[in-house]
Design an enzyme around this catalytic site. Sequence first.
Site, PDB file in Angstrom:
ATOM      1  N   LEU A 156       0.824  -1.202   0.000  1.00 50.07           N
ATOM      2  CA  LEU A 156       0.000   0.000   0.000  1.00 50.07           C
ATOM      3  C   LEU A 156       0.859   1.253   0.000  1.00 50.07           C
ATOM      4  O   LEU A 156       0.407   2.326  -0.377  1.00 50.07           O
ATOM      5  CB  LEU A 156      -0.910   0.017   1.243  1.00 50.07           C
ATOM      6  CG  LEU A 156      -2.099  -0.927   1.211  1.00 50.07           C
ATOM      7  CD1 LEU A 156      -2.768  -0.935   2.568  1.00 50.07           C
ATOM      8  CD2 LEU A 156      -3.093  -0.507   0.145  1.00 50.07           C
ATOM      9  N   LEU A 157       2.124   1.110   0.415  1.00 45.08           N
ATOM     10  CA  LEU A 157       2.993   2.287   0.492  1.00 45.08           C
ATOM     11  C   LEU A 157       3.254   2.889  -0.877  1.00 45.08           C
ATOM     12  O   LEU A 157       3.538   4.073  -0.998  1.00 45.08           O
ATOM     13  CB  LEU A 157       4.335   1.900   1.116  1.00 45.08           C
ATOM     14  CG  LEU A 157       4.292   1.344   2.531  1.00 45.08           C
ATOM     15  CD1 LEU A 157       5.695   1.086   3.022  1.00 45.08           C
ATOM     16  CD2 LEU A 157       3.593   2.304   3.450  1.00 45.08           C
ATOM     17  N   VAL A 178       1.216   5.843  -1.703  1.00 47.09           N
ATOM     18  CA  VAL A 178       1.279   6.933  -0.739  1.00 47.09           C
ATOM     19  C   VAL A 178       2.639   7.620  -0.770  1.00 47.09           C
ATOM     20  O   VAL A 178       2.771   8.759  -0.369  1.00 47.09           O
ATOM     21  CB  VAL A 178       1.017   6.398   0.686  1.00 47.09           C
ATOM     22  CG1 VAL A 178       0.880   7.535   1.684  1.00 47.09           C
ATOM     23  CG2 VAL A 178      -0.220   5.534   0.713  1.00 47.09           C
ATOM     24  N   SER A 179       3.658   6.938  -1.282  1.00 47.63           N
ATOM     25  CA  SER A 179       5.018   7.437  -1.155  1.00 47.63           C
ATOM     26  C   SER A 179       5.229   8.770  -1.851  1.00 47.63           C
ATOM     27  O   SER A 179       6.137   9.510  -1.496  1.00 47.63           O
ATOM     28  CB  SER A 179       6.005   6.414  -1.723  1.00 47.63           C
ATOM     29  OG  SER A 179       5.712   6.164  -3.085  1.00 47.63           O
ATOM     30  N   LYS A 186      -7.748  12.449  12.061  1.00 48.52           N
ATOM     31  CA  LYS A 186      -8.842  13.174  11.438  1.00 48.52           C
ATOM     32  C   LYS A 186      -9.470  12.300  10.367  1.00 48.52           C
ATOM     33  O   LYS A 186      -8.754  11.789   9.498  1.00 48.52           O
ATOM     34  CB  LYS A 186      -8.333  14.478  10.806  1.00 48.52           C
ATOM     35  CG  LYS A 186      -9.431  15.327  10.197  1.00 48.52           C
ATOM     36  CD  LYS A 186      -8.889  16.628   9.616  1.00 48.52           C
ATOM     37  CE  LYS A 186      -8.220  16.386   8.289  1.00 48.52           C
ATOM     38  NZ  LYS A 186      -7.919  17.659   7.582  1.00 48.52           N
ATOM     39  N   ASP A 188      -7.683  28.649   5.884  1.00 47.99           N
ATOM     40  CA  ASP A 188      -8.654  28.353   6.949  1.00 47.99           C
ATOM     41  C   ASP A 188      -8.042  28.655   8.322  1.00 47.99           C
ATOM     42  O   ASP A 188      -8.072  27.819   9.221  1.00 47.99           O
ATOM     43  CB  ASP A 188      -9.090  26.891   6.865  1.00 47.99           C
ATOM     44  CG  ASP A 188     -10.402  26.633   7.601  1.00 47.99           C
ATOM     45  OD1 ASP A 188     -11.101  27.607   7.945  1.00 47.99           O
ATOM     46  OD2 ASP A 188     -10.724  25.456   7.845  1.00 47.99           O
TER      47      ASP A 188
END
Length: 624
Positions: A312-313, A316-317, A361, A461
């Site tokens: 899965l990395l 995301v890397s 979150k 924000d």
Amino acid sequence: MEHKGLCILAVVIAFQLAGGQAVTDATARARRFACNVSAPCDTFVVYRTQSPWFLDLGNISDLFGVSRALIASANKLTTEDGVLLPGQPLLVPVKCGCTGARSFANVTYPIRPRDTFFGLAVTAFENLTDFVLVEELNPAAEATRLEPWQEVVVPLFCRCPTREELSAGSRLLVTYVWQPGDDVSVVSALMNASAANIAASNGVAGNSTFATGQPVLIPVSQPPRFPPLTYGAIAADPGAGKHRHGIIVATSIAGSFVACAVLCTAILAYRRYRKKAPVPKHVSPKLSWTKSLNRFDSNSSIARMINGGDKLLTSVSQFIDKPIIFREEEIMEATMNLDEQCKLGSSYYRANLEREVFAVKPAKGNVAGELRMMQMVNHANLTKLAGISIGADGDYAFLVYEFAEKGSLDKWLYQKPPCSQPSSSSVATLSWDQRLGIALDVANGLLYLHEHTQPSMVHGDVRARNILLTAGFRAKLSNFSLAKPAATVDAAATSSDVFAFGLLLLELLSGRRAVEARVGVEIGMLRTEIRAVLDAGGDKRAAKLRKWMDPTLGGEYGVDAALSLAGMARACTEEDAARRPKMAEIAFSLSVLGQPLSVADAFERLWQPSSEDSIGIGNEVAAR
């Protein structure tokens, strides 16, 4: 006298030789570490253990901002504890990328008392950086008067392999500092690298050697395996982990040679300093994100991710430097299924994962933009992303951030005592000094986004609920879901953050929300109220301000300082965006007001309006 004359002659000759050598080395180094590959890469630098402070993984990991588990894994160590003997090479993993036209791995370093840029470069970081470059990347830091605990960027020499180098089998370019007695054959054997490839990657002839202390690129197909490390017999001093570095004083070298060497170094440093190219007013380094995540059990999900065991990395890397993946069920269990008791502010939940406390979150919608943003920034006043959670459907389920012990600022401003600290906190409200410090922290975080990232970033924000407070009431901006590059919007985009910061200042001063409903249908606006206060003349202005201020502050603030902050807030919330001050002006003024010295007295009236048009004074601040 004869010996003294010989020493002076040696110094003069060394100076003449070194003067030309400095220019040659600088030119060669600029070519060697040029930005030839735009995409960042993971690589290593070789660091040698040194006495007294850098003999254990804890201090070395703190210096480079990399977890000790990663260093242990890279060097195939069976333990992360113990005291090593000095002079042993270690592979330290870093994230390499481009800063302008040059290639660096940028490390965030907190200045310690008696630090100098030269000492950092030569001693602590062992010539893996250059003090001139450290000065260039930190234009706001005065090199001769460094402030303790001020964070600076330290650029470590590195480079990613080009397509040609990859084709030749060089998957990694490891940065190695040439040691006394080194030659190409010795280094080739140590690093398991081809002498011809070393010459090619450094742009030199095949029979060339390098000057001692010069950073060199070593192309390898896989991380080198150094000889087994040797540990000392004496256990580590428990207090040593609290110190990050020390300036090592040599005491066993003959005095005359030491004097000559020091004098040569000083002369060379001075010549290099005088010869360095002019630096742009604002340097915008793209910082790597390599903060430490402490130790974890070898069976934990964090350890599994560090050792690269999950595919899965891959997806995301591109966003996270050292990705940590938690299972969704782990987070749900750690937050009691998102129970209100674990809630931190409006968006975050407290979660105890792997014996560490994090703020998580729920990921809503496409969070790729927020992840990309977190990869681009690294600052003490911006909350840091620690990991992610992937749901059963393959989408992001949670974003996992560092934890701020005191929760969000809105809990402290609008509710007393804060609900997140019902019994353990003895502080029922924020003091004046704490409020001033929070304002400065937020201003520094915004200044970094606006002027020290490439491209400039807009938070979008800025509000009390998105400001998290640490145990020491240091403020960190969080929630980057609306952040965007300023280049994608109009030229005055950063002024929207300035406006929001002005509203935040008013809330810190009054302890009330910037916009709040009153009795019936009346809507109260602090920015309107403060104008009425500041427009009053003479003594009426001070009296009105005292009545308007947060009553829980009592009399602990100076009226002049409060008037200055109110004037600053008024300037920030001008309707005309062009009339609002820049964050650099704001941060400078706040830093001066926060000084417990008489010099702050001259600035207390800086933002106080003396007429209807009082905004121009901001330019005077920037000019000082």
